[in-house]
Design a protein around this motif. Structure first.
Motif, PDB file in Angstrom:
ATOM      1  N   VAL A  30       0.837  -1.204   0.000  1.00 34.75           N
ATOM      2  CA  VAL A  30       0.000   0.000   0.000  1.00 34.75           C
ATOM      3  C   VAL A  30       0.871   1.254   0.000  1.00 34.75           C
ATOM      4  O   VAL A  30       0.617   2.203  -0.764  1.00 34.75           O
ATOM      5  CB  VAL A  30      -0.952  -0.016   1.218  1.00 34.75           C
ATOM      6  CG1 VAL A  30      -1.701   1.314   1.332  1.00 34.75           C
ATOM      7  CG2 VAL A  30      -1.945  -1.164   1.100  1.00 34.75           C
ATOM      8  N   TRP A  31       1.891   1.270   0.834  1.00 28.56           N
ATOM      9  CA  TRP A  31       2.762   2.446   0.908  1.00 28.56           C
ATOM     10  C   TRP A  31       3.488   2.675  -0.412  1.00 28.56           C
ATOM     11  O   TRP A  31       3.517   3.807  -0.928  1.00 28.56           O
ATOM     12  CB  TRP A  31       3.765   2.250   2.047  1.00 28.56           C
ATOM     13  CG  TRP A  31       4.764   3.363   2.180  1.00 28.56           C
ATOM     14  CD1 TRP A  31       4.506   4.685   2.399  1.00 28.56           C
ATOM     15  CD2 TRP A  31       6.189   3.240   2.096  1.00 28.56           C
ATOM     16  NE1 TRP A  31       5.688   5.395   2.466  1.00 28.56           N
ATOM     17  CE2 TRP A  31       6.729   4.536   2.278  1.00 28.56           C
ATOM     18  CE3 TRP A  31       7.050   2.173   1.901  1.00 28.56           C
ATOM     19  CZ2 TRP A  31       8.105   4.781   2.252  1.00 28.56           C
ATOM     20  CZ3 TRP A  31       8.418   2.405   1.890  1.00 28.56           C
ATOM     21  CH2 TRP A  31       8.931   3.711   2.064  1.00 28.56           C
ATOM     22  N   LEU A  32       4.067   1.637  -0.989  1.00 33.17           N
ATOM     23  CA  LEU A  32       4.794   1.786  -2.250  1.00 33.17           C
ATOM     24  C   LEU A  32       3.860   2.191  -3.389  1.00 33.17           C
ATOM     25  O   LEU A  32       4.209   3.033  -4.227  1.00 33.17           O
ATOM     26  CB  LEU A  32       5.513   0.486  -2.597  1.00 33.17           C
ATOM     27  CG  LEU A  32       6.690   0.093  -1.684  1.00 33.17           C
ATOM     28  CD1 LEU A  32       7.259  -1.251  -2.102  1.00 33.17           C
ATOM     29  CD2 LEU A  32       7.766   1.178  -1.718  1.00 33.17           C
ATOM     30  N   LEU A  59      -8.196   0.645  -2.558  1.00 35.05           N
ATOM     31  CA  LEU A  59      -7.877  -0.685  -3.088  1.00 35.05           C
ATOM     32  C   LEU A  59      -6.899  -1.448  -2.200  1.00 35.05           C
ATOM     33  O   LEU A  59      -6.275  -2.415  -2.659  1.00 35.05           O
ATOM     34  CB  LEU A  59      -7.287  -0.551  -4.494  1.00 35.05           C
ATOM     35  CG  LEU A  59      -8.172   0.151  -5.525  1.00 35.05           C
ATOM     36  CD1 LEU A  59      -7.488   0.175  -6.881  1.00 35.05           C
ATOM     37  CD2 LEU A  59      -9.530  -0.530  -5.629  1.00 35.05           C
ATOM     38  N   ALA A  60      -6.752  -1.044  -0.959  1.00 34.08           N
ATOM     39  CA  ALA A  60      -5.848  -1.738  -0.032  1.00 34.08           C
ATOM     40  C   ALA A  60      -6.496  -3.038   0.423  1.00 34.08           C
ATOM     41  O   ALA A  60      -7.126  -3.120   1.480  1.00 34.08           O
ATOM     42  CB  ALA A  60      -5.536  -0.840   1.170  1.00 34.08           C
ATOM     43  N   ALA A 407      -2.580   0.610   7.337  1.00 32.22           N
ATOM     44  CA  ALA A 407      -2.738  -0.596   6.524  1.00 32.22           C
ATOM     45  C   ALA A 407      -2.672  -1.846   7.393  1.00 32.22           C
ATOM     46  O   ALA A 407      -3.376  -2.835   7.142  1.00 32.22           O
ATOM     47  CB  ALA A 407      -1.668  -0.638   5.437  1.00 32.22           C
ATOM     48  N   LEU A 408      -1.830  -1.843   8.419  1.00 34.45           N
ATOM     49  CA  LEU A 408      -1.812  -2.955   9.370  1.00 34.45           C
ATOM     50  C   LEU A 408      -3.144  -3.074  10.090  1.00 34.45           C
ATOM     51  O   LEU A 408      -3.641  -4.188  10.334  1.00 34.45           O
ATOM     52  CB  LEU A 408      -0.678  -2.763  10.377  1.00 34.45           C
ATOM     53  CG  LEU A 408       0.747  -2.930   9.859  1.00 34.45           C
ATOM     54  CD1 LEU A 408       1.748  -2.541  10.941  1.00 34.45           C
ATOM     55  CD2 LEU A 408       0.997  -4.365   9.407  1.00 34.45           C
ATOM     56  N   GLY A 421      -9.680   1.569  10.336  1.00 32.23           N
ATOM     57  CA  GLY A 421      -8.383   1.835   9.718  1.00 32.23           C
ATOM     58  C   GLY A 421      -8.510   2.314   8.291  1.00 32.23           C
ATOM     59  O   GLY A 421      -7.817   3.257   7.869  1.00 32.23           O
ATOM     60  N   ARG A 422      -9.404   1.701   7.512  1.00 30.64           N
ATOM     61  CA  ARG A 422      -9.576   2.119   6.113  1.00 30.64           C
ATOM     62  C   ARG A 422     -10.141   3.536   6.023  1.00 30.64           C
ATOM     63  O   ARG A 422      -9.688   4.354   5.221  1.00 30.64           O
ATOM     64  CB  ARG A 422     -10.494   1.139   5.385  1.00 30.64           C
ATOM     65  CG  ARG A 422     -10.577   1.385   3.872  1.00 30.64           C
ATOM     66  CD  ARG A 422     -11.446   0.342   3.210  1.00 30.64           C
ATOM     67  NE  ARG A 422     -10.967  -1.002   3.456  1.00 30.64           N
ATOM     68  CZ  ARG A 422      -9.997  -1.573   2.767  1.00 30.64           C
ATOM     69  NH1 ARG A 422      -9.386  -0.904   1.797  1.00 30.64           N
ATOM     70  NH2 ARG A 422      -9.626  -2.810   3.034  1.00 30.64           N
ATOM     71  N   LEU A 423     -11.136   3.841   6.862  1.00 28.79           N
ATOM     72  CA  LEU A 423     -11.732   5.176   6.821  1.00 28.79           C
ATOM     73  C   LEU A 423     -10.727   6.235   7.263  1.00 28.79           C
ATOM     74  O   LEU A 423     -10.660   7.321   6.666  1.00 28.79           O
ATOM     75  CB  LEU A 423     -12.976   5.211   7.703  1.00 28.79           C
ATOM     76  CG  LEU A 423     -14.200   4.452   7.180  1.00 28.79           C
ATOM     77  CD1 LEU A 423     -15.322   4.467   8.208  1.00 28.79           C
ATOM     78  CD2 LEU A 423     -14.692   5.047   5.862  1.00 28.79           C
TER      79      LEU A 423
END
Length: 617
Positions: A30-32, A59-60, A407-408, A421-423
């Motif tokens: 996700v970070w990359l 899209l994570a 993301a974790l 976490g997603r929100l």
């Protein structure tokens, strides 16, 4: 022996800081991908680079197929939303009040369509509403900028999708079909244990299993985007799920057979033998479909897995969404506050996303928690970490802890924490708005943060004033629809479906009944009523299919008498018609065991007493 048990034990996954290696791999991807999307957007000098980063956050997902399927629907929904934005702005840009009313109608229409779909298709319908909000509402005072803004958003989303696809490919993101195959196999073993255990006639246990089977329906679509043989795997997974529901339905018929008497012992034995043979055949088909899923080949027989759609529930939900959005828009008009476009846009975003959740109010509460956290994180990044710098390398380093940490959180199995976490990740990027060069206007940031938090508060207030459809009402509507379908089964619109496909559709309705109240447990009597309707409908459909094969020939008259007995919904009359059909088959020396067996099963399903079914009256 202890040594063998230890050697046979599955290896423990590698864990670091409390998270497995798979979660860290997802966070790194996700970070990359976010950095790649931002870098390309900055290099191309797009007007909306933050949309590419938002796409990566949306899209994570842990597997390649899940991410690419959602990406495809995101691109499609964006194209539809941009086209709708241009049309709405072109027709109603000069009519302020009418424009807000049209936007409210569009929000309600999108929420209605989302209620008729599931999975990423429902997300696509909600995104059509979100795209219009982000394009039309934010350009409400400059309608000539709607087209450029829509094109810029579409280009940024396309870059985000390509970044996710490239990073997933380079870093070898895992496929989803092994996970799905193991989940279906676990359901198969649960069904086998249920058939052999003491709870084989238990309505709650069977309803829970049907819920878990039907809940996998939206996930099998992602297999088609994994590889060139993804379509075959999708068909295999679908066939396994449909046959699993069919086997469970037949097992409940077997458990509900009426008690044998001297006059009916032969009939009951015939029905039991046929049902056991048919259950064994269905279980073999499930195992064959599982093998096809793992090998990437097409199953021996392809089934459709239809979704049950309640137009009444979708219409009421859409109407509430339209009224809520309109009320909030009227509130802003009456207050006369300037620069409220962002807040109204986020209102539409929250309403659209909540429509894809089985509990809209719970989703809004999570949003109400996530929004201030996101504003605080964005503020710390902007004014404490970046603090006036504009180099991309520092942007990448500064984003790393926030993006990887959230993301974790997304990877956690707890749905509430994962959703939070997603929100938080999405709203942090939305409030931060990464640009090149980065803007550091504190007044603008405070206003944006204030209105972002206000949007969640206003949606929650609107839901208090006009509550979403309650779980109890959803259950009543779904049970009422199930009873009406049962009463008019001979004229139902699902005659084009095979009996197995219709059974899966009814299982999807069971899944909706069980999830209607969110995490709250469902009353046992409601579960029993839902399963009784399910059992009776499947027995009637299978009887109808078997009797249709006897429509012509010497057994036609006996088959017609059996249809009339089925129309009476009387267990005794159905049992008598089965005896008449057996005598006619003996006289004509023709096989009719399948029709006789299903008539006996139907007589058990429509028996007045349910004690032998393990259900409470």
């Amino acid at each position: 022996m202890p040594v063998n048990a230890t050697s046979a034990a599955a290896p423990r996954p590698l864990v670091f800081a409390g998270f497995p290696a798979s979660s860290w791999a997802l966070a790194l991807r996700v970070w990359l991908a976010m950095l790649l999307a931002l870098y390309v957007s900055f290099w191309l000098e797009l007007d909306s680079p933050s949309s590419s980063a938002l796409t990566v956050a949306v899209l994570a997902l842990p597997t390649r197929g899940q991410g690419m399927e959602k990406a495809g629907y995101r691109l499609l929904a964006t194209a539809i939303g941009v086209a709708a934005s241009i049309a709405i702005a072109g027709l109603f840009s000069q009519t302020d009040g009418l424009l807000l009313a049209v936007l409210g109608i569009w929000v309600g229409l999108c929420v209605y369509v989302a209620g008729m779909l599931d999975g990423n298709r429902a997300y696509a319908a909600a995104l059509c509403c979100i795209t219009v909000a982000l394009v039309d509402i934010q350009q409400i005072d400059t309608p000539l900028q709607v087209f450029p803004a829509g094109v810029a958003r579409g280009a940024a989303i396309g870059i985000g999708v390509l970044a996710v696809a490239l990073v997933n490919e380079v870093l070898a993101a895992p496929n989803y079909h092994p996970v799905l195959a193991s989940r279906i196999e676990a359901l198969y073993h649960r069904a086998a244990d249920l058939a052999q255990g003491a709870e084989r006639a238990s309505a709650p246990a069977a309803a829970s299993l049907l819920h878990d089977i039907a809940a996998l329906r939206p996930e099998i679509a992602s297999l088609a985007t994994e590889s060139s043989i993804g379509t075959a795997r999708t068909e295999a997974a679908r066939a396994a799920l449909v046959d699993l529901v069919s086997a469970l339905s037949l097992g409940r018929m077997l458990a509900a057979l009426p008690a044998a008497t001297p006059d009916t012992a032969g009939l009951i034995a015939t029905s039991r033998s046929w049902l056991q043979t048919e259950i064994g055949r269905k279980n073999a088909q499930v195992r064959s479909s599982l093998d096809a899923l793992r090998e990437g080949t097409r199953p021996s027989h392809a089934w459709r897995a239809p979704l049950y759609r309640s137009r009444r529930i979708a219409a009421e939900t859409g109407a509430r969404a339209a009224v809520s959005f309109t009320l909030i828009a009227v509130f802003f008009v009456l207050t006369g506050w300037p620069s409220t476009e962002l807040c109204l846009s986020l209102v539409a975003v929250i309403i659209g996303l909540s429509s894809t959740s089985p509990a809209p109010r719970s989703f809004t509460l999570v949003t109400l928690t996530a929004m201030p956290i996101a504003c605080a994180l964005a503020g710390m990044l902007k004014y404490l970490v970046f603090n006036g710098v504009s180099e991309f390398q520092l942007l990448a380093i500064g984003l790393a802890p926030v993006v990887i940490g959230l993301a974790l959180l997304i990877s956690l199995p707890n749905p509430t924490l994962s959703s939070l976490g997603r929100l938080v990740l999405v709203f942090t990027i939305a409030v931060l708005v990464p640009t090149n060069p980065q803007s550091y206007d504190p007044e603008m940031f405070l206003v944006a943060s204030l209105f972002a938090c206000l949007s969640a508060v206003l949606v929650f207030a609107a839901q208090m004033l006009l509550p979403p459809l309650s779980g109890d009402r959803r259950v009543r509507l779904l049970l009422g629809e199930a009873r009406r379908e049962l009463d008019h089964l001979d004229r139902e619109r699902t005659r084009y479906l095979a009996a197995e496909e219709a059974a899966f559709r009814d299982a999807a309705r069971i899944e909706q009944i069980l999830t209607a109240k969110g995490a709250l447990p469902l009353d046992g009597q409601i579960t029993a009523k839902a399963m009784r309707c399910f059992d009776q409908a499947e027995a009637l459909r299978r009887c109808r299919a078997e009797l249709d094969r006897l429509r012509l020939g010497p057994l036609a008259e006996a088959a017609q008498d059996a249809r009339e007995a089925l129309a009476q919904r009387n267990g005794g009359a159905i049992l008598a018609s089965a005896d008449v059909l057996r005598e006619a088959a003996v006289r004509s020396n023709l096989p009719a065991n399948s029709a006789i067996a299903m008539l006996i099963a139907a007589s058990g399903a429509f028996a007045p007493s349910r004690e032998n079914r393990g259900e409470r009256p």
